[in-house]
Design a protein around this motif. Sequence first.
Motif, PDB file in Angstrom:
ATOM      1  N   LEU A   1       0.974  -1.206  -0.401  1.00  0.00           N
ATOM      2  CA  LEU A   1      -0.038  -0.421  -0.291  1.00  0.00           C
ATOM      3  C   LEU A   1       0.741   1.466   0.110  1.00  0.00           C
ATOM      4  O   LEU A   1       0.672   2.203  -0.827  1.00  0.00           O
ATOM      5  N   GLU A   2       1.885   1.400   1.063  1.00  0.00           N
ATOM      6  CA  GLU A   2       2.739   2.480   0.594  1.00  0.00           C
ATOM      7  C   GLU A   2       3.816   2.180  -1.041  1.00  0.00           C
ATOM      8  O   GLU A   2       3.999   3.252  -1.448  1.00  0.00           O
ATOM      9  N   ALA A   3       4.328   1.498  -0.758  1.00  0.00           N
ATOM     10  CA  ALA A   3       4.658   1.370  -2.170  1.00  0.00           C
ATOM     11  C   ALA A   3       4.372   1.929  -3.308  1.00  0.00           C
ATOM     12  O   ALA A   3       4.541   2.405  -4.247  1.00  0.00           O
ATOM     13  N   TYR A   4       2.940   1.435  -3.443  1.00  0.00           N
ATOM     14  CA  TYR A   4       2.007   1.555  -4.586  1.00  0.00           C
ATOM     15  C   TYR A   4       0.782   2.720  -4.527  1.00  0.00           C
ATOM     16  O   TYR A   4      -0.303   2.189  -5.667  1.00  0.00           O
ATOM     17  N   GLY A   5       0.133   2.561  -3.689  1.00  0.00           N
ATOM     18  CA  GLY A   5      -1.085   2.850  -2.989  1.00  0.00           C
ATOM     19  C   GLY A   5      -1.091   4.620  -4.093  1.00  0.00           C
ATOM     20  O   GLY A   5      -2.257   4.412  -4.712  1.00  0.00           O
ATOM     21  N   THR A   6      -0.129   4.915  -4.600  1.00  0.00           N
ATOM     22  CA  THR A   6      -0.791   6.148  -5.534  1.00  0.00           C
ATOM     23  C   THR A   6      -0.237   6.220  -7.169  1.00  0.00           C
ATOM     24  O   THR A   6       0.034   7.391  -7.765  1.00  0.00           O
ATOM     25  N   LYS A   7       0.245   5.225  -7.312  1.00  0.00           N
ATOM     26  CA  LYS A   7       0.580   5.079  -8.129  1.00  0.00           C
ATOM     27  C   LYS A   7      -0.362   3.121  -8.946  1.00  0.00           C
ATOM     28  O   LYS A   7      -0.148   3.839 -10.624  1.00  0.00           O
ATOM     29  N   ILE A   8      -0.807   3.049  -8.313  1.00  0.00           N
ATOM     30  CA  ILE A   8      -1.729   2.239  -9.350  1.00  0.00           C
ATOM     31  C   ILE A   8      -2.501   2.346  -9.914  1.00  0.00           C
ATOM     32  O   ILE A   8      -2.952   3.392 -10.631  1.00  0.00           O
ATOM     33  N   PRO A   9      -2.464   1.689 -11.498  1.00  0.00           N
ATOM     34  CA  PRO A   9      -2.155   0.349 -11.269  1.00  0.00           C
ATOM     35  C   PRO A   9      -0.894   0.632 -12.039  1.00  0.00           C
ATOM     36  O   PRO A   9      -0.190   1.038 -12.813  1.00  0.00           O
ATOM     37  N   VAL A  10      -0.313  -1.203 -11.207  1.00  0.00           N
ATOM     38  CA  VAL A  10       1.137  -1.057 -11.884  1.00  0.00           C
ATOM     39  C   VAL A  10       1.399  -2.263 -11.890  1.00  0.00           C
ATOM     40  O   VAL A  10       1.010  -3.312 -11.818  1.00  0.00           O
ATOM     41  N   ILE A  11       2.566  -2.747 -13.114  1.00  0.00           N
ATOM     42  CA  ILE A  11       2.444  -4.030 -13.811  1.00  0.00           C
ATOM     43  C   ILE A  11       4.337  -3.844 -13.270  1.00  0.00           C
ATOM     44  O   ILE A  11       4.895  -3.760 -13.838  1.00  0.00           O
ATOM     45  N   ASN A  12       4.457  -5.614 -13.621  1.00  0.00           N
ATOM     46  CA  ASN A  12       5.877  -5.713 -12.669  1.00  0.00           C
ATOM     47  C   ASN A  12       5.943  -7.060 -13.270  1.00  0.00           C
ATOM     48  O   ASN A  12       5.128  -7.598 -13.542  1.00  0.00           O
ATOM     49  N   VAL A  13       7.193  -6.600 -14.043  1.00  0.00           N
ATOM     50  CA  VAL A  13       7.741  -7.948 -14.945  1.00  0.00           C
ATOM     51  C   VAL A  13       8.226  -9.213 -13.956  1.00  0.00           C
ATOM     52  O   VAL A  13       9.058  -8.396 -13.109  1.00  0.00           O
ATOM     53  N   ILE A  14       7.753 -10.005 -13.284  1.00  0.00           N
ATOM     54  CA  ILE A  14       8.545 -11.380 -12.373  1.00  0.00           C
ATOM     55  C   ILE A  14      10.149 -10.901 -12.468  1.00  0.00           C
ATOM     56  O   ILE A  14       9.896 -11.674 -14.030  1.00  0.00           O
ATOM     57  N   GLY A  15      10.444 -11.302 -11.452  1.00  0.00           N
ATOM     58  CA  GLY A  15      11.608 -12.131 -11.934  1.00  0.00           C
ATOM     59  C   GLY A  15      12.888 -11.042 -12.335  1.00  0.00           C
ATOM     60  O   GLY A  15      13.492 -11.347 -12.687  1.00  0.00           O
ATOM     61  N   THR A  16      12.415  -9.687 -12.574  1.00  0.00           N
ATOM     62  CA  THR A  16      12.935  -8.443 -12.613  1.00  0.00           C
ATOM     63  C   THR A  16      12.423  -6.983 -11.882  1.00  0.00           C
ATOM     64  O   THR A  16      11.595  -7.479 -11.518  1.00  0.00           O
TER      65      THR A  16
ATOM     66  N   TRP B   1       0.079   3.245 -14.132  1.00  0.00           N
ATOM     67  CA  TRP B   1      -0.280   4.207 -15.091  1.00  0.00           C
ATOM     68  C   TRP B   1       0.212   5.832 -15.057  1.00  0.00           C
ATOM     69  O   TRP B   1       1.226   6.209 -13.776  1.00  0.00           O
ATOM     70  N   PRO B   2      -0.330   6.620 -15.999  1.00  0.00           N
ATOM     71  CA  PRO B   2      -0.883   5.838 -17.050  1.00  0.00           C
ATOM     72  C   PRO B   2      -0.023   5.221 -18.672  1.00  0.00           C
ATOM     73  O   PRO B   2       1.001   5.347 -18.473  1.00  0.00           O
ATOM     74  N   PHE B   3      -0.802   3.970 -18.372  1.00  0.00           N
ATOM     75  CA  PHE B   3      -0.109   3.579 -19.894  1.00  0.00           C
ATOM     76  C   PHE B   3      -0.874   3.015 -20.492  1.00  0.00           C
ATOM     77  O   PHE B   3      -2.932   2.770 -20.372  1.00  0.00           O
ATOM     78  N   ASP B   4      -0.952   2.460 -22.111  1.00  0.00           N
ATOM     79  CA  ASP B   4      -2.108   2.383 -22.976  1.00  0.00           C
ATOM     80  C   ASP B   4      -1.442   0.827 -23.269  1.00  0.00           C
ATOM     81  O   ASP B   4      -0.206   0.197 -23.308  1.00  0.00           O
ATOM     82  N   THR B   5      -1.852   0.120 -24.212  1.00  0.00           N
ATOM     83  CA  THR B   5      -1.932  -1.503 -25.003  1.00  0.00           C
ATOM     84  C   THR B   5      -0.279  -0.936 -25.154  1.00  0.00           C
ATOM     85  O   THR B   5       0.845  -1.562 -24.836  1.00  0.00           O
TER      86      THR B   5
END
Length: 88
Positions: free
Chosen positions: A45-60, A66-70
């Motif tokens: 919540l502290e790390a991502y509360g103001t950034k969501i949604p966030v996509i994280n590539v597992i293992g990196t 956000w913001p992002f599009d396709t």
Amino acid sequence: MLKLNLYTTSHCHLCEQAQAILKSIMNDYDISWISIEIADNEQLLEAYGTKIPVINVIGTNTELAWPFDTETVLTHITQKIPNPLIKK
């Protein structure tokens, strides 16, 4: 298969849009993801509360907030990952 985490929370229309973007590319690219509810974890919540949604590539340490599009998602994950996604 490229595995992703989608940091999200309930009742978040932007998070729903992010999930729709991922669903739209999964037909052409070999990806999977899990949605992680940040409200259940104080550190998340502290790390991502103001950034969501966030996509994280597992293992990196690769994240896209956000913001992002396709197009942004595809560019991000194919340029920052050593072995780009493989089309199905």
